[in-house]
Design an enzyme around this catalytic site. Structure first.
Site, short mmCIF file in Angstrom:
data_model
loop_
_atom_site.label_atom_id
_atom_site.label_comp_id
_atom_site.label_asym_id
_atom_site.label_seq_id
_atom_site.Cartn_x
_atom_site.Cartn_y
_atom_site.Cartn_z
N CYS A 1 6.90 41.36 16.34
CA CYS A 1 6.63 40.21 16.24
C CYS A 1 7.21 39.73 14.68
CB CYS A 1 5.13 39.68 16.36
SG CYS A 1 4.64 39.83 18.07
N GLY B 1 26.16 60.67 -0.58
CA GLY B 1 26.59 59.29 -0.71
C GLY B 1 27.72 59.16 0.22
N TYR C 1 18.49 46.38 5.74
CA TYR C 1 19.70 46.08 4.98
C TYR C 1 20.56 45.28 5.65
CZ TYR C 1 18.36 51.08 4.09
OH TYR C 1 17.69 52.47 3.66
N GLU D 1 25.07 67.18 -1.69
CA GLU D 1 23.77 66.72 -0.99
C GLU D 1 23.91 65.70 0.05
OE1 GLU D 1 21.27 65.17 -4.22
OE2 GLU D 1 20.86 67.17 -4.96
N PRO D 2 24.93 65.99 1.03
CA PRO D 2 25.43 64.98 1.94
C PRO D 2 24.03 64.87 3.05
CG PRO D 2 26.23 67.13 2.61
CD PRO D 2 25.85 67.31 0.98
N GLY D 3 23.84 63.65 3.43
CA GLY D 3 22.85 63.29 4.42
C GLY D 3 23.51 62.54 5.60
#
Ligand SMILES: *Cc1c(COP(=O)(O)O)cnc(C)c1O
Length: 421
Positions: A346, A243, A320, A277-279
């Site tokens: 489209c 996060g 987002y 758990e870094p992404g």
């Protein structure tokens, strides 16, 4: 390999490590994802170093952010751990040279097949998200004569109101279990012979740009750890989730070292192995998307630059409303104008950026920054568009790590109905 590896300008043009992005677009075509090995390595090492003071700590890269084999391979060679959410991601990690013993398995919907695969591979931990999942894992492990290491994902219910800068998802009931249910799950797990209670985990959201939510969440989870210890259930590890945010525009996320200091401080003297758990924080800054201007058009007052990358290639802005930096790889002189950078798909949601001030002509090459995370990984074939190619830059060398798709890829596995009838 230096701490300062980044996208930079030289002689008016954009470079990643020792490679001019223009040359890559010419050689491999567009749209094209380009990643820097040095940046991925810098970012992973920043986590490993920041947590090195905490014995046994392990950063488990969240594979869903970018699951390209070459990216996983670079991380595997650094001894990374991995956080997976499917059997497919587990197979990718293993194929890329990652070790199963460093894999944690997250996700609310683990299938029986995926659980069996992960048990047989010997992963580090199942991060359980419901009572039903605990029972399923126990049953499958029992039937296979194995013992499943488990952690319960708690939803620490950090007050989103007091931290309005956290993106939505914090109170998503889909993820994790509340504190009361977590207690019950640990008591139940302690009675099951085919599971071993190993740890506890949480993950409170993504693109978090201040320390307070992480600190609050750790404090709440640790209170439960202490309570469980008093009840005779002693955990070996705590997993703080991922996060940590990155800079897309003008955000000021904490540095990895600052984040680590805050998390380790919460741990106090407790003898718990610390997992993270870094992404996004590892791969977002390592990638750019290169796209070419196909057409310039005006609808009344509004200027549109139609580029060859669309929402199928890069979904974040459409999904987002995410803001991503877009700039000409070689800016041209002339009057600045305001452009919406839109794709060929489209859908009105098909844009990469709105109201961007630049000087453009047809054929110009643009770079979208921060496209290493949740970018290629979320791409699709919508509008029967072939997915982009991916290149990894390493010093002066550039490697094609994923070929551009072709029509045969689009229709693989499809069948027409039989003739007649
Ligand atoms: C997505 C996810 C992560 C990674 O989040 P980032 O914001 O990319 O660091 C870590 N853990 C879990 C359980 C996730 O779902």
């Amino acid at each position: 390999m230096t701490e300062s590896a980044s996208l930079y300008r030289d002689d008016g043009s954009l470079w990643l490590e020792g490679v001019a992005l223009e040359t890559l677009a010419e050689r491999f075509g567009t749209p094209l994802y380009v990643y820097s090995r040095a940046i991925i390595e810098d970012r992973y090492r920043s986590f490993a170093h920041a947590f090195a003071g905490s014995p046994g700590s392990l950063s488990c890269y969240a594979v869903k952010a970018n699951s390209t084999l070459a990216v996983l391979g670079v991380l595997a060679r650094l001894g990374a751990g991995f956080d997976i959410v499917s059997g497919g991601e587990l197979q990718r990690v293993l194929k890329a040279g990652g070790e199963a013993s460093r894999v944690v398995f997250s996700g609310v919907g683990k299938s029986a097949g995926d659980i069996a695969m992960a048990l047989d591979a010997g992963i580090l931990c199942f991060n359980i998200e419901s009572a039903a999942e605990l029972e399923r894992i126990a049953a499958i492990a029992g039937a296979r004569g194995r013992v499943a290491p488990i952690s319960v994902r708690v939803n620490p219910d950090v007050d989103a109101q007091s931290h309005p800068y956290i993106s939505t998802g914090l109170r998503e009931n889909k993820f994790g279990v509340d504190m009361a249910e977590a207690r019950a799950l640990y008591r139940r797990a302690a009675t099951l012979g085919s599971v071993r209670v190993s740890g506890i985990d949480c993950h409170i959201g993504s693109q978090i740009t201040s320390l307070a939510p992480f600190v609050d969440a750790m404090a709440r989870v640790l209170a439960l750890v202490d309570e469980l210890a008093d009840a005779g259930i002693v955990l070996e590890h705590i997993d703080a989730g991922g996060g940590l945010g990155v800079v897309y525009r003008d955000e000021t996320p904490p540095a990895t070292a600052e984040y680590a200091r805050a998390v380790i401080a919460q741990l106090g003297g407790r003898k718990l192995r610390l997992l993270t758990e870094p992404g996004r924080a590892i791969v977002a800054p390592a990638g750019v998307l290169l796209t070419r201007v196909e057409y310039l058009k005006r609808n009344g007052e509004r200027g549109f630059a139609v580029v060859d990358a669309g929402m199928n290639d890069l979904l974040r802005p459409a999904l987002y409303g995410a803001w991503m930096g877009i700039e000409p790889v070689r800016p041209r002189t002339g009057a600045l104008e305001t452009w919406d950078i839109v794709g060929p798909v489209c859908e009105s949601a098909d844009f990469l950026g709105k109201e961007r001030l630049m000087t453009l002509a047809e054929g110009d090459l643009l770079a979208v920054r921060g496209a290493g995370a949740y970018s290629y990984a979320m791409s699709s074939n919508y509008n029967s568009r072939c997915r982009a190619a991916e290149v990894m830059v390493d010093g002066d060398a550039a490697f094609l790590v994923r070929e551009r798709e072709c029509f045969a890829d689009l229709v693989r596995g499809e069948r027409l109905l039989p003739a007649g009838g």
